[in-house]
Design a protein around this motif. Structure first.
Motif, short mmCIF file in Angstrom:
data_model
loop_
_atom_site.label_atom_id
_atom_site.label_comp_id
_atom_site.label_asym_id
_atom_site.label_seq_id
_atom_site.Cartn_x
_atom_site.Cartn_y
_atom_site.Cartn_z
N GLY A 1 0.81 -1.22 0.00
CA GLY A 1 0.00 0.00 0.00
C GLY A 1 0.83 1.25 0.00
N VAL A 2 1.97 1.22 0.70
CA VAL A 2 2.87 2.37 0.72
C VAL A 2 4.22 1.90 1.25
N HIS A 3 5.30 2.41 0.65
CA HIS A 3 6.65 2.17 1.16
C HIS A 3 7.02 3.31 2.11
N PHE A 4 7.85 3.01 3.11
CA PHE A 4 8.21 4.05 4.07
C PHE A 4 9.63 3.85 4.57
N SER A 5 10.16 4.90 5.17
CA SER A 5 11.47 4.85 5.80
C SER A 5 11.49 5.84 6.94
N LEU A 6 12.19 5.48 8.01
CA LEU A 6 12.27 6.31 9.21
C LEU A 6 13.73 6.44 9.63
N SER A 7 14.12 7.66 10.01
CA SER A 7 15.46 7.89 10.53
C SER A 7 15.39 8.91 11.64
N HIS A 8 16.22 8.73 12.68
CA HIS A 8 16.29 9.78 13.70
C HIS A 8 17.73 9.95 14.17
N SER A 9 18.07 11.17 14.48
CA SER A 9 19.41 11.53 14.96
C SER A 9 19.25 12.76 15.83
N GLY A 10 19.96 12.78 16.95
CA GLY A 10 19.76 13.88 17.89
C GLY A 10 18.31 13.92 18.32
N ASN A 11 17.69 15.09 18.26
CA ASN A 11 16.27 15.22 18.61
C ASN A 11 15.40 15.42 17.38
N LEU A 12 15.82 14.89 16.26
CA LEU A 12 15.10 15.09 15.00
C LEU A 12 14.87 13.75 14.31
N ALA A 13 13.66 13.57 13.79
CA ALA A 13 13.34 12.37 13.00
C ALA A 13 12.82 12.82 11.64
N TYR A 14 13.13 12.04 10.60
CA TYR A 14 12.59 12.24 9.26
C TYR A 14 11.85 10.97 8.87
N LEU A 15 10.69 11.14 8.23
CA LEU A 15 9.87 10.02 7.80
C LEU A 15 9.51 10.23 6.33
N ALA A 16 9.73 9.21 5.51
CA ALA A 16 9.47 9.32 4.08
C ALA A 16 8.49 8.24 3.64
N PHE A 17 7.63 8.58 2.68
CA PHE A 17 6.59 7.68 2.18
C PHE A 17 6.54 7.80 0.66
N ALA A 18 6.40 6.66 -0.03
CA ALA A 18 6.37 6.67 -1.49
C ALA A 18 5.67 5.42 -2.00
N GLY A 19 5.36 5.42 -3.28
CA GLY A 19 4.74 4.27 -3.91
C GLY A 19 5.74 3.24 -4.38
N GLY B 1 14.21 5.41 0.88
CA GLY B 1 15.05 5.46 2.07
C GLY B 1 15.32 6.91 2.45
N VAL B 2 15.25 7.21 3.72
CA VAL B 2 15.53 8.57 4.20
C VAL B 2 16.53 8.47 5.33
N ASP B 3 17.38 9.48 5.45
CA ASP B 3 18.31 9.50 6.58
C ASP B 3 18.58 10.93 6.99
N VAL B 4 18.68 11.14 8.29
CA VAL B 4 19.07 12.43 8.85
C VAL B 4 20.22 12.16 9.80
N GLU B 5 21.24 13.01 9.74
CA GLU B 5 22.43 12.84 10.55
C GLU B 5 22.81 14.14 11.23
N GLU B 6 23.07 14.06 12.53
CA GLU B 6 23.65 15.19 13.24
C GLU B 6 25.12 15.30 12.83
N VAL B 7 25.62 16.51 12.65
CA VAL B 7 27.02 16.68 12.27
C VAL B 7 27.91 16.02 13.33
N PRO B 8 28.78 15.09 12.90
CA PRO B 8 29.56 14.32 13.88
C PRO B 8 30.73 15.10 14.46
N GLY B 9 31.29 14.56 15.53
CA GLY B 9 32.49 15.15 16.11
C GLY B 9 33.73 14.73 15.35
N ALA B 10 34.86 15.34 15.69
CA ALA B 10 36.11 15.08 14.99
C ALA B 10 36.54 13.62 15.13
#
Length: 240
Positions: free
Chosen positions: A113-131, A135-144
């Motif tokens: 019925g629908v394809h989806f993807s979920l990603s979370h990093s830090g205090n933020l999540a991204y959710l993607a939906f398609a036919g 794939g979706v991804d969110v990344e907090e800027v990493p340390g050195a």
């Protein structure tokens, strides 16, 4: 076409029909919210399934548990909106792993019925939906330290590109590459099983072309990078 909806908040979202084969809808979510899509995060157990509840209970840090509950509550609210179901009625399954065939591949809705993807990093999540696979991804800027650890594991061209950047640009550059790469690997269901070298996604402001996929950088707040991979051509097209 990508429909980017700025944020899923506390009120019930208006989703409409599920995105078609040529479209993807992306939502962002502040995972510190107490109410997501009209449902209190503290009462998420009434909406999530047994596997999700078990996973949440295994998280020892309250902040990690909050992020998980909020993001999965948001996922169910949005899936329910697209499918015409109550959030607790959405049945989630796992596809077969493309590497070993075991039942731990991409998460999916039972019956499709629908394809989806979920990603979370830090205090933020991204959710993607398609036919089609997405794939979706969110990344907090990493340390050195993370940059030093990950840089040698990337595609040799990406390692060289990031290594040539001035120090202040290297960390956000790695976040950009990591988000693009993870979006592709989530879309195929391969995950990190085969390492981080492939596919080559590039570190330039525009992602490299990845056969079988439309790879796009997404708007993200300062300190984050995000990307979306949507299948092109046949629905099961993979990364090569």
């Amino acid at each position: 076409m990508i429909e980017y909806v700025n944020q899923l908040g506390g009120g019930a979202p208006r989703t409409g029909a599920a995105p078609g084969a040529a479209a993807a809808a992306v939502w962002s979510l502040d995972t510190t919210l107490d109410v997501v899509g009209g449902h209190p995060v503290g009462a998420a157990a009434a909406v999530l399934d047994a596997a999700e509840r078990q996973r949440a209970e295994a998280l020892l840090r309250p902040a990690d548990r909050q992020r998980y509950l909020a993001s999965h509550l948001g996922l169910r609210v949005l899936l329910g909106g697209y499918l015409g179901l109550a959030p607790q009625e959405v049945v989630l399954v796992r596809e077969d792993c493309p590497g070993c065939g075991g039942p731990h591949g991409r998460p999916a809705v039972a019956g499709g019925g629908v394809h989806f993807s979920l990603s979370h990093s830090g205090n933020l999540a991204y959710l993607a939906f398609a036919g089609v696979p997405v794939g979706v991804d969110v990344e907090e800027v990493p340390g050195a330290e993370a940059v030093a650890d990950v840089l040698p594991l990337l595609h040799p061209a990406e390692t060289a590109e990031l290594g040539a950047l001035p120090d202040p640009d290297r960390r956000p550059g790695l976040a950009r590459v990591w988000a693009r790469k993870e979006a592709c690997l989530k879309a195929t269901g391969a995950g990190l099983a085969n390492g981080l070298a492939d596919p080559y996604v590039g570190s330039a402001p525009t992602p490299a072309s990845v056969p079988g996929w439309t790879l796009t950088d997404l708007p993200a707040p300062a300190g984050y990078a995000a990307a979306l991979a949507v299948a092109t051509g046949r629905p099961g097209a993979g990364v090569s």
